[in-house]
Every structure is written in structure tokens, then in C-alpha cells.
Design a protein around this motif. Sequence first.
Motif, PDB file in Angstrom:
ATOM      1  N   GLN A 113      23.669  42.292  -4.229  1.00 28.88           N
ATOM      2  CA  GLN A 113      24.094  41.618  -3.010  1.00 28.88           C
ATOM      3  C   GLN A 113      25.610  41.363  -2.986  1.00 28.88           C
ATOM      4  OE1 GLN A 113      21.713  40.524  -0.300  1.00 28.88           O
ATOM      5  NE2 GLN A 113      20.892  42.289  -1.410  1.00 28.88           N
ATOM      6  N   ASP A 114      26.372  42.152  -3.707  1.00 29.31           N
ATOM      7  CA  ASP A 114      27.828  41.996  -3.764  1.00 29.31           C
ATOM      8  C   ASP A 114      28.429  42.176  -2.374  1.00 29.31           C
ATOM      9  OD1 ASP A 114      30.629  42.331  -4.231  1.00 29.31           O
ATOM     10  OD2 ASP A 114      30.218  43.037  -6.259  1.00 29.31           O
ATOM     11  N   SER A 115      29.107  41.159  -1.872  1.00 26.80           N
ATOM     12  CA  SER A 115      29.651  41.207  -0.517  1.00 26.80           C
ATOM     13  C   SER A 115      31.017  41.878  -0.439  1.00 26.80           C
ATOM     14  CB  SER A 115      29.769  39.780   0.047  1.00 26.80           C
ATOM     15  OG  SER A 115      30.655  39.004  -0.747  1.00 26.80           O
ATOM     16  N   VAL A 116      31.583  42.249  -1.593  1.00 27.31           N
ATOM     17  CA  VAL A 116      32.905  42.880  -1.630  1.00 27.31           C
ATOM     18  C   VAL A 116      32.813  44.368  -1.961  1.00 27.31           C
ATOM     19  CG1 VAL A 116      35.156  42.864  -2.779  1.00 27.31           C
ATOM     20  CG2 VAL A 116      34.003  40.699  -2.243  1.00 27.31           C
ATOM     21  N   VAL A 117      31.926  44.715  -2.873  1.00 33.50           N
ATOM     22  CA  VAL A 117      31.768  46.110  -3.301  1.00 33.50           C
ATOM     23  C   VAL A 117      30.348  46.565  -2.981  1.00 33.50           C
ATOM     24  CG1 VAL A 117      31.843  47.716  -5.242  1.00 33.50           C
ATOM     25  CG2 VAL A 117      33.462  45.803  -5.144  1.00 33.50           C
ATOM     26  N   GLY A 118      30.229  47.605  -2.164  1.00 32.16           N
ATOM     27  CA  GLY A 118      28.916  48.080  -1.761  1.00 32.16           C
ATOM     28  C   GLY A 118      28.421  49.302  -2.501  1.00 32.16           C
ATOM     29  N   LYS A 119      29.225  49.840  -3.409  1.00 31.16           N
ATOM     30  CA  LYS A 119      28.888  51.092  -4.064  1.00 31.16           C
ATOM     31  C   LYS A 119      27.789  50.921  -5.104  1.00 31.16           C
ATOM     32  CE  LYS A 119      33.535  53.072  -3.579  1.00 31.16           C
ATOM     33  NZ  LYS A 119      33.111  54.105  -2.620  1.00 31.16           N
ATOM     34  N   SER A 120      27.001  51.956  -5.244  1.00 35.16           N
ATOM     35  CA  SER A 120      26.000  52.053  -6.306  1.00 35.16           C
ATOM     36  C   SER A 120      26.676  52.374  -7.636  1.00 35.16           C
ATOM     37  CB  SER A 120      25.021  53.177  -5.958  1.00 35.16           C
ATOM     38  OG  SER A 120      24.245  53.577  -7.070  1.00 35.16           O
ATOM     39  N   ILE A 121      25.994  52.019  -8.742  1.00 37.97           N
ATOM     40  CA  ILE A 121      26.391  52.593 -10.021  1.00 37.97           C
ATOM     41  C   ILE A 121      26.068  54.083 -10.012  1.00 37.97           C
ATOM     42  CG2 ILE A 121      26.142  50.447 -11.331  1.00 37.97           C
ATOM     43  CD1 ILE A 121      23.443  51.577 -12.376  1.00 37.97           C
ATOM     44  N   SER A 122      26.752  54.846 -10.866  1.00 41.29           N
ATOM     45  CA  SER A 122      26.539  56.289 -10.982  1.00 41.29           C
ATOM     46  C   SER A 122      26.615  56.678 -12.455  1.00 41.29           C
ATOM     47  CB  SER A 122      27.609  57.061 -10.195  1.00 41.29           C
ATOM     48  OG  SER A 122      27.574  56.744  -8.828  1.00 41.29           O
ATOM     49  N   PRO A 123      26.023  57.803 -12.833  1.00 42.77           N
ATOM     50  CA  PRO A 123      26.120  58.211 -14.238  1.00 42.77           C
ATOM     51  C   PRO A 123      27.546  58.610 -14.611  1.00 42.77           C
ATOM     52  CG  PRO A 123      24.308  59.343 -13.106  1.00 42.77           C
ATOM     53  CD  PRO A 123      25.142  58.695 -12.050  1.00 42.77           C
TER      54      PRO A 123
END
Length: 425
Positions: free
Chosen positions: A301-311
Motif C-alpha cells: 500500500q505504498d503511496s509514494v512508490v507503486g512499482k512491483s519488486i522484480s527479479p
Amino acid sequence: MFLSGTAALLALTTLLPPVNALENGVARLPVLGYNTWNAYQCNIDQDLLITTATLMKSLGLFDAGYQYVNIDDCYAELQRDNTSGRIVPDHTRFPNITAMNDQIHAMGFKTGIYSDSGWLTCAGYPGSFENEALDAETFQDWGFSYLKFDNCNFPYDDIIKQGMIGKYERMATALADLATTSGKPPFVFSLCEWGWSQVWLWAQDVGHSWRVTGDIAPQWNSLASIINFNSFITQATDFSGHNDMDMLQLGNGGLTFDEAKSHFTAWALMKSPLLIGTNLSRITDDILDILKNTEILSINQDSVVGKSISPFRWGINPDWTSNSSFPAQYWSGPSQNGTVIMLLNTLSHPADMSFNLIESPWIRAGRQYSVRDLWTHTDNGTAVRSFTAKGVPAHGVVALLLKDAGDEPAGLSPPCVVGQCTAQP
């Protein structure tokens, strides 16, 4: 199953630029809530929904951020109303669906409903094809504000004369028009398209989330397959648009405790919607603790960073290998409070897992990092250049938050950990 022939194609998809997301004022962050299907399928009624909402409050799930109570398939009569053409709630099981919603809303929740882009839903109840505007209005009149839209029983090609995008745009347009005419906030629109037509490449302009695979099962091989598939399309997730990895299967049997932690961690850190699919009257304290891990939820629910983690490294397989049984093991991503790391042990036995910090693109060279364990909720010292997690359980997970803690100690050798570096010329 090992799919070596798909590696180049899957790698290519990660280079494609993300499409502009649907920005209409709702669902900027992944939806947190409950869905009836996995625990109950068609065995639902309005008392069950009210009881579920009551349990979500008493168990602390509402306070943890779970806001939606959603009905899936099977809530309707088999035929529409002969006069109005509207979908009719099952007279026995949902005698007053509006009053049900009023009662759930009074607890602070929002509610969601289900329909289909075809003639019929997947369970054979009325779908919304050629009734999109009428159904959108009906659902809003009943008090719903979220719509899961499925992909069964669609018309023959010579009737629909549209591609997959057009099928879903019909309801997306109806929902947008309804928001304009009613003055109420737009519906959250969840596409249940199963990823057949590279949904992650086009759905950002149509809905707020989109299913990327078929139905989940409470088994490790199902989780591993979904994680593997999603590892190649993480760039499609950002604010207002989320790869939907399907519902949370915690507490439904078939998963060990460590697998359940891995399931929740991967879904949350990849910014999937988190919809509980468990019978809450039977939920155990350990599963409840997983669902209420506020440190993991705060990243989802980060309101500043919307990116997913990635390998950043696949691990036991060469990088960019698609392997539905053994997905990528080393993941990272940004957050407003530091770099998120997920270490996923895909092996059937415990294993140590190590990485050089700057393998993650979000870590700066020449710096040391404080280490926060998001499952033990402990500060675990400072990492310099590398980190090792000892004895990660079979199918288990480690979730870390690394924060910059200043320059690394002077005089370390070699002068760089990976790659070619030189002294000042």
C-alpha cells in the motif's frame, strides 16, 4: 515444467514500455479485501456476507486495511426480470441485497459484485453482454462499488465482432458513463481475463487490475507457476494498474506455514490485489498473523512508490529462464522507506541464500545498509557488500527492507564487488 524455448520471448516483454494506467480517481493502490469464491463457491447468501464482514472487523482485518467484501458468482436468479431486463438477486439467498450492503457499509466496508463479459457467467447465471449499462446501473443501485468481470460464455465471433480489448471496453465505457451521469465515484474494475491475450499490455487503459493466469489452487506448484509467470511482466504494475495474481489461498489446506508466508509475501510485494479467500470462521491465529503483517502490507500500500519488486537474479536457473516449478529466487524493488528484498527458496529443502547488495539495481555501490526483517520484525544489523540468509525453509521466504546507512568501511578489498572498475586515471 521447464520452458527453455520461451526465455527470449519473455525477456523481450520486459523491455516493452508500460501503457498509461487508467487514472479515474479510484484504486490507485491494490485493493485489499475479501472474495467469497475460493472458500464457498456458490454456497453463499447475504447472512454469510454480513457474518464475514463482522468477522473481518473482530479479527482486526479491517484495521489492517482490508476494505472490500466482495460477492463472486452465483448470487442471481437464472433469468433476468421479464419487464425491466435487470439481473435479479436470488430471492431465497439474497432477499434484500441493498439492505445487506447498507449493513456492511455501516461497518465501514465497501462491497463488490461479479459479472461476465459473455451471455452467461462461468457458473451459468446471467452475464452482462449487451446489458453492460443496465447492469452497471443496477449494481450501483444495489450499493456496490467494485466489479469483477469474467470471461466465460462470450458470443460467437460473427456476433461480437470485437477483440478481447473490445469485450472489456464495453463494460469499462458503461462504468465511466455511469460515474459521469450519477456523480458517484467510478467503480473499481477488475478484469478476470486469465492472461490469454497479453492482458498486461493493454488492460491498463481499461481497468484497475487484470488476472494474469488461470485460477489459483492451494498448492505450492500453483503458487510457483503464478510467481514464475508474473516475474516476466512486473513492469506492467504501477499506480492504478496491477497484475492480479488471483485470490489469497491461506488457510484453505494444501500449503505449509512457510508456503503460506511465501504466498502472501510474493503477492503483496508484487503489488497484486490482496483478496482473502478463506473461511474466516475457521481461520487460525498463525494464518491471521500472516494476513495482518503490517510491515508487508505497508509496502503493498505504498503511496509514494507503486512499482512491483522484480527479479535481479533467478538463482538455481540461468537468468530469464521460465520454469513454472522453480521461479526466480532473488527479487528487489524500491519503496518510500528503502529497498525491498525478497528471497524465495523454491527448493524442497532448507537452503542458505546469499547475494551481493549491488546485484539489486536499487542499491548504491560503496554504501552499507541497515537490515530490517519484515517477518521477524527485527533490526538485523548492517550489511556491507553482501547478505546471507541462513537456512531459509523449504518453499520459504525472507523479506527485508534495506536502508542506506552511510559509506561502507574504508579499505575494503577488492575495490568493486562485481564488474570492471578502475582507479582514477
